[in-house]
Design a protein around this motif. Structure first.
Motif, PDB file in Angstrom:
ATOM      1  N   GLY A 137     -71.448  23.845 -63.815  1.00 39.71           N
ATOM      2  CA  GLY A 137     -71.286  23.899 -62.371  1.00 39.71           C
ATOM      3  C   GLY A 137     -72.268  23.079 -61.557  1.00 39.71           C
ATOM      4  O   GLY A 137     -72.064  22.891 -60.357  1.00 39.71           O
ATOM      5  N   ILE A 138     -73.334  22.575 -62.172  1.00 39.88           N
ATOM      6  CA  ILE A 138     -74.320  21.790 -61.429  1.00 39.88           C
ATOM      7  C   ILE A 138     -73.964  20.311 -61.548  1.00 39.88           C
ATOM      8  O   ILE A 138     -73.867  19.781 -62.658  1.00 39.88           O
ATOM      9  CB  ILE A 138     -75.747  22.077 -61.945  1.00 39.88           C
ATOM     10  CG1 ILE A 138     -76.103  23.532 -61.662  1.00 39.88           C
ATOM     11  CG2 ILE A 138     -76.752  21.132 -61.314  1.00 39.88           C
ATOM     12  CD1 ILE A 138     -77.441  23.964 -62.197  1.00 39.88           C
ATOM     13  N   PHE A 158     -70.978  18.466 -66.452  1.00 45.80           N
ATOM     14  CA  PHE A 158     -70.430  19.001 -65.201  1.00 45.80           C
ATOM     15  C   PHE A 158     -68.907  18.930 -65.209  1.00 45.80           C
ATOM     16  O   PHE A 158     -68.311  17.932 -65.599  1.00 45.80           O
ATOM     17  CB  PHE A 158     -70.977  18.205 -64.011  1.00 45.80           C
ATOM     18  CG  PHE A 158     -70.316  18.527 -62.706  1.00 45.80           C
ATOM     19  CD1 PHE A 158     -70.584  19.720 -62.065  1.00 45.80           C
ATOM     20  CD2 PHE A 158     -69.409  17.651 -62.134  1.00 45.80           C
ATOM     21  CE1 PHE A 158     -69.969  20.030 -60.858  1.00 45.80           C
ATOM     22  CE2 PHE A 158     -68.792  17.949 -60.926  1.00 45.80           C
ATOM     23  CZ  PHE A 158     -69.080  19.136 -60.286  1.00 45.80           C
ATOM     24  N   VAL A 159     -68.277  20.033 -64.768  1.00 46.81           N
ATOM     25  CA  VAL A 159     -66.826  20.094 -64.650  1.00 46.81           C
ATOM     26  C   VAL A 159     -66.439  20.313 -63.185  1.00 46.81           C
ATOM     27  O   VAL A 159     -65.707  19.526 -62.611  1.00 46.81           O
ATOM     28  CB  VAL A 159     -66.231  21.218 -65.531  1.00 46.81           C
ATOM     29  CG1 VAL A 159     -64.746  21.362 -65.300  1.00 46.81           C
ATOM     30  CG2 VAL A 159     -66.521  20.960 -66.999  1.00 46.81           C
ATOM     31  N   ASN A 160     -66.945  21.408 -62.613  1.00 49.87           N
ATOM     32  CA  ASN A 160     -66.583  21.775 -61.251  1.00 49.87           C
ATOM     33  C   ASN A 160     -67.618  22.764 -60.729  1.00 49.87           C
ATOM     34  O   ASN A 160     -68.109  23.600 -61.484  1.00 49.87           O
ATOM     35  CB  ASN A 160     -65.192  22.412 -61.256  1.00 49.87           C
ATOM     36  CG  ASN A 160     -64.617  22.610 -59.893  1.00 49.87           C
ATOM     37  OD1 ASN A 160     -65.299  23.046 -58.972  1.00 49.87           O
ATOM     38  ND2 ASN A 160     -63.341  22.295 -59.751  1.00 49.87           N
ATOM     39  N   GLN A 161     -67.900  22.717 -59.427  1.00 46.21           N
ATOM     40  CA  GLN A 161     -68.897  23.628 -58.863  1.00 46.21           C
ATOM     41  C   GLN A 161     -68.428  25.077 -58.841  1.00 46.21           C
ATOM     42  O   GLN A 161     -69.243  25.984 -58.710  1.00 46.21           O
ATOM     43  CB  GLN A 161     -69.289  23.183 -57.454  1.00 46.21           C
ATOM     44  CG  GLN A 161     -70.159  21.963 -57.458  1.00 46.21           C
ATOM     45  CD  GLN A 161     -70.593  21.567 -56.057  1.00 46.21           C
ATOM     46  OE1 GLN A 161     -69.972  21.941 -55.079  1.00 46.21           O
ATOM     47  NE2 GLN A 161     -71.671  20.809 -55.990  1.00 46.21           N
ATOM     48  N   TRP A 162     -67.140  25.314 -59.015  1.00 46.09           N
ATOM     49  CA  TRP A 162     -66.635  26.687 -59.042  1.00 46.09           C
ATOM     50  C   TRP A 162     -67.150  27.473 -60.249  1.00 46.09           C
ATOM     51  O   TRP A 162     -67.045  28.702 -60.283  1.00 46.09           O
ATOM     52  CB  TRP A 162     -65.116  26.700 -58.990  1.00 46.09           C
ATOM     53  CG  TRP A 162     -64.607  26.435 -57.598  1.00 46.09           C
ATOM     54  CD1 TRP A 162     -64.086  25.267 -57.130  1.00 46.09           C
ATOM     55  CD2 TRP A 162     -64.623  27.343 -56.496  1.00 46.09           C
ATOM     56  NE1 TRP A 162     -63.759  25.394 -55.811  1.00 46.09           N
ATOM     57  CE2 TRP A 162     -64.082  26.665 -55.386  1.00 46.09           C
ATOM     58  CE3 TRP A 162     -65.035  28.653 -56.342  1.00 46.09           C
ATOM     59  CZ2 TRP A 162     -63.936  27.260 -54.142  1.00 46.09           C
ATOM     60  CZ3 TRP A 162     -64.892  29.247 -55.091  1.00 46.09           C
ATOM     61  CH2 TRP A 162     -64.359  28.552 -54.021  1.00 46.09           C
TER      62      TRP A 162
END
Length: 69
Positions: free
Chosen positions: A22-23, A29-33
């Motif tokens: 998420g970071i 990183f994939v997604n902030q969700w």
């Protein structure tokens, strides 16, 4: 190893993994969700501290880990 030790190991793994996913500066990183999953694990740890009930610990006991003290 006891069920409460496994709960803490799994929770720590979930938190570190979801932070890495998420970071934005993380190499995976994939997604902030994914940070929402971090919050979910933290809220579950907080409620289990007050209620002394944790679904993950019940699952670990059913998988064969001893209850522990």
């Amino acid at each position: 190893m006891t069920s409460w030790q496994m709960v803490r190991i799994v929770a720590g793994f979930f938190i570190l993994l979801s932070l890495a996913l998420g970071i934005p500066s993380s190499p995976i990183f994939v997604n902030q969700w994914w940070l929402g999953f971090t919050a979910f694990v933290g809220i579950n740890l907080l409620q289990s501290g007050f209620t002394k009930w944790c679904l993950m610990e019940n699952i670990m006991r059913k998988l064969g880990f001893t209850a522990g003290t």
